[in-house]
Design an enzyme around this catalytic site. Sequence first.
Site, PDB file in Angstrom:
ATOM      1  CG  ASN A 152      35.083  38.942  37.935  1.00  0.00           C
ATOM      2  OD1 ASN A 152      36.258  39.298  38.024  1.00  0.00           O
ATOM      3  ND2 ASN A 152      34.685  37.717  38.164  1.00  0.00           N
ATOM      4  NE  ARG A 291      39.576  32.362  44.271  1.00  0.00           N
ATOM      5  CZ  ARG A 291      38.813  33.201  43.550  1.00  0.00           C
ATOM      6  NH1 ARG A 291      38.022  34.070  44.141  1.00  0.00           N
ATOM      7  NH2 ARG A 291      38.823  33.152  42.227  1.00  0.00           N
ATOM      8  CD  GLN A 320      33.584  29.836  47.052  1.00  0.00           C
ATOM      9  OE1 GLN A 320      34.063  30.804  47.566  1.00  0.00           O
ATOM     10  NE2 GLN A 320      33.172  29.884  45.811  1.00  0.00           N
ATOM     11  CG  HIS A 344      32.489  33.274  45.165  1.00  0.00           C
ATOM     12  ND1 HIS A 344      33.535  32.463  44.808  1.00  0.00           N
ATOM     13  CD2 HIS A 344      32.811  34.500  44.672  1.00  0.00           C
ATOM     14  CE1 HIS A 344      34.436  33.160  44.141  1.00  0.00           C
ATOM     15  NE2 HIS A 344      34.011  34.397  44.042  1.00  0.00           N
TER      16      HIS A 344
HETATM   17  P1  NAI Z   1      45.588  41.152  39.758  1.00  0.00           P
HETATM   18  O1  NAI Z   1      46.461  40.084  39.209  1.00  0.00           O
HETATM   19  O2  NAI Z   1      45.270  42.324  38.905  1.00  0.00           O
HETATM   20  O3  NAI Z   1      46.209  41.705  41.128  1.00  0.00           O
HETATM   21  C1  NAI Z   1      46.642  40.886  42.151  1.00  0.00           C
HETATM   22  C2  NAI Z   1      47.721  41.626  42.915  1.00  0.00           C
HETATM   23  O4  NAI Z   1      48.011  40.882  44.111  1.00  0.00           O
HETATM   24  C3  NAI Z   1      49.020  41.737  42.146  1.00  0.00           C
HETATM   25  O5  NAI Z   1      49.416  43.094  42.088  1.00  0.00           O
HETATM   26  C4  NAI Z   1      50.001  40.901  42.948  1.00  0.00           C
HETATM   27  O6  NAI Z   1      51.319  41.392  42.929  1.00  0.00           O
HETATM   28  C5  NAI Z   1      49.401  40.998  44.331  1.00  0.00           C
HETATM   29  N1  NAI Z   1      49.872  39.978  45.262  1.00  0.00           N
HETATM   30  C6  NAI Z   1      50.110  38.666  45.039  1.00  0.00           C
HETATM   31  N2  NAI Z   1      50.571  38.076  46.158  1.00  0.00           N
HETATM   32  C7  NAI Z   1      50.594  39.019  47.118  1.00  0.00           C
HETATM   33  C8  NAI Z   1      50.977  39.021  48.474  1.00  0.00           C
HETATM   34  N3  NAI Z   1      51.465  37.937  49.066  1.00  0.00           N
HETATM   35  N4  NAI Z   1      50.859  40.178  49.162  1.00  0.00           N
HETATM   36  C9  NAI Z   1      50.414  41.312  48.576  1.00  0.00           C
HETATM   37  N5  NAI Z   1      50.057  41.369  47.269  1.00  0.00           N
HETATM   38  C10 NAI Z   1      50.144  40.239  46.552  1.00  0.00           C
HETATM   39  O7  NAI Z   1      44.264  40.415  40.228  1.00  0.00           O
HETATM   40  P2  NAI Z   1      42.810  41.042  40.450  1.00  0.00           P
HETATM   41  O8  NAI Z   1      42.066  41.079  39.183  1.00  0.00           O
HETATM   42  O9  NAI Z   1      42.963  42.297  41.230  1.00  0.00           O
HETATM   43  O10 NAI Z   1      42.152  39.898  41.357  1.00  0.00           O
HETATM   44  C11 NAI Z   1      42.713  39.566  42.616  1.00  0.00           C
HETATM   45  C12 NAI Z   1      42.022  38.344  43.182  1.00  0.00           C
HETATM   46  O11 NAI Z   1      40.665  38.656  43.508  1.00  0.00           O
HETATM   47  C13 NAI Z   1      41.904  37.169  42.207  1.00  0.00           C
HETATM   48  O12 NAI Z   1      43.079  36.415  42.131  1.00  0.00           O
HETATM   49  C14 NAI Z   1      40.766  36.386  42.824  1.00  0.00           C
HETATM   50  O13 NAI Z   1      41.268  35.492  43.794  1.00  0.00           O
HETATM   51  C15 NAI Z   1      39.917  37.452  43.507  1.00  0.00           C
HETATM   52  N6  NAI Z   1      38.644  37.673  42.791  1.00  0.00           N
HETATM   53  C16 NAI Z   1      37.472  37.435  43.467  1.00  0.00           C
HETATM   54  C17 NAI Z   1      36.261  37.561  42.827  1.00  0.00           C
HETATM   55  C18 NAI Z   1      34.969  37.354  43.556  1.00  0.00           C
HETATM   56  O14 NAI Z   1      33.929  37.181  42.913  1.00  0.00           O
HETATM   57  N7  NAI Z   1      34.957  37.362  44.869  1.00  0.00           N
HETATM   58  C19 NAI Z   1      36.183  37.908  41.397  1.00  0.00           C
HETATM   59  C20 NAI Z   1      37.470  38.255  40.826  1.00  0.00           C
HETATM   60  C21 NAI Z   1      38.644  38.090  41.489  1.00  0.00           C
END
Ligand code: NAI
Length: 393
Positions: A152, A291, A320, A344
């Site tokens: 997503n 989040r 939530q 959400h």
């Molecule tokens: P991803 O794993 O592809 O990318 C996450 C990035 O965040 C990584 O490059 C990681 O190194 C970086 N990261 C981790 N800790 C960090 C920090 N302290 N400072 C800066 N960067 C940091 O994950 P993706 O697919 O991009 O998703 C990210 C987040 O988005 C998910 O973990 C989830 O919490 C949220 N999400 C929300 C959705 C919604 O419906 N609102 C749906 C999908 C994801």
Amino acid sequence: FQLTTLAMVFVSAIRTSLSKPQVASQRFSSGGSRGLKILAILYRGGDAAKQEPRLLGTVENELGLRSWLESQGHEYIVSDDKEGPNSVFQKQIQDADILITTPFHPGYVTPEVFNKAKNLKVCVTAGVGSDHINLNTAIDKKVQVLEVTGSNVTSVAEHVVMNMLLLVRNFVPAHEMIERGDWDVSQVARNAFDLEGKVIGTIGAGRIGHRVLQRVLPFNPKELVYYDYNPLPEEAAKAVGARRIDTVEELVSQCDVVTVNCPLHEGTRGLINADLLKKFKPGAWLVNTARGAICDKFAVADALKSGQLRGYAGDVWDVQPAPKDHPWRAMKNPLGGGNGMVPHYSGTTLDAQQRYAAGTKSILEKYFQGKEQEPANVIVGIGKWATKAYGQR
Ligand code: NAI
């Protein structure tokens, strides 16, 4: 003949288990002697889910998995009842083999829940983001955590761009004015700007963060910047012209618009607090679809009220469903706008639901057959971290 066949089955079973030791269920294969108990915690869809079968992530439509799972002899329990010791979640988890839950209505798997869940071998997140599971305990308990990575991310990136535009252009108060029957152009235009010419930065430049950068580039921002301990691949950074910044403090002090796109973990819980908000450019806009708990809810509401933030938008809340008195429901900037909060749903469009339901099925299928999972879908392998996205370790 029977002995030969048995021997062949035995040899092939050994081969399979030797070649895929990480992911094979130790207690079950598709020809195994007992079905598994699979518990899914999903959100209630009500009439909408009865009328719209593509709302797959609901209790009513059960990710489209029931007949498939039952035809293989598995037990499938689906509920939205997840809070408190007498909830279906807390009771059924005690002997469930597999838990499926979505980040939209998560069954929170705390260390206490892990202690109760004696048979649990796998947690599957139907979507992206597995922070509702205590991942360190999952490692200790040798429970795998798998998610439908990428399912997503485009849906969320689009929502982020929409949020930036609706905040910067002061859309919500303008629309509310029209619904009220009023017409006062100056009242909304006094806080409306263009996205063009702004410095836009993302905290986290993984799948979503990178897609956001790609999507805002055509708006001609002054500059695109990012903070992430995992740098973007050189080509990708070059293609979007994004400059990497070394610290989050530096990033927020340079941006007109900040978007949060990193997972929730020990290093990001409460990251955007009163201290960091003081370092933002006065009147900046903040979008968080990552989040809710990454931001301190009271500090954000205060910063909006004082005008330090001009706007805050997103769809994620700390706990939530969000309680009725959550400060983000009604917070406003001094001019009465700046709130773009919704439930959400950015990652649960009908397109996304189709992808994460299919991805969940594929993860289960691989598990049942003892096949290797897609590496990108493994957050926690058996007893170890499998991703670098949940903090520097
Ligand atoms: P991803 O794993 O592809 O990318 C996450 C990035 O965040 C990584 O490059 C990681 O190194 C970086 N990261 C981790 N800790 C960090 C920090 N302290 N400072 C800066 N960067 C940091 O994950 P993706 O697919 O991009 O998703 C990210 C987040 O988005 C998910 O973990 C989830 O919490 C949220 N999400 C929300 C959705 C919604 O419906 N609102 C749906 C999908 C994801």
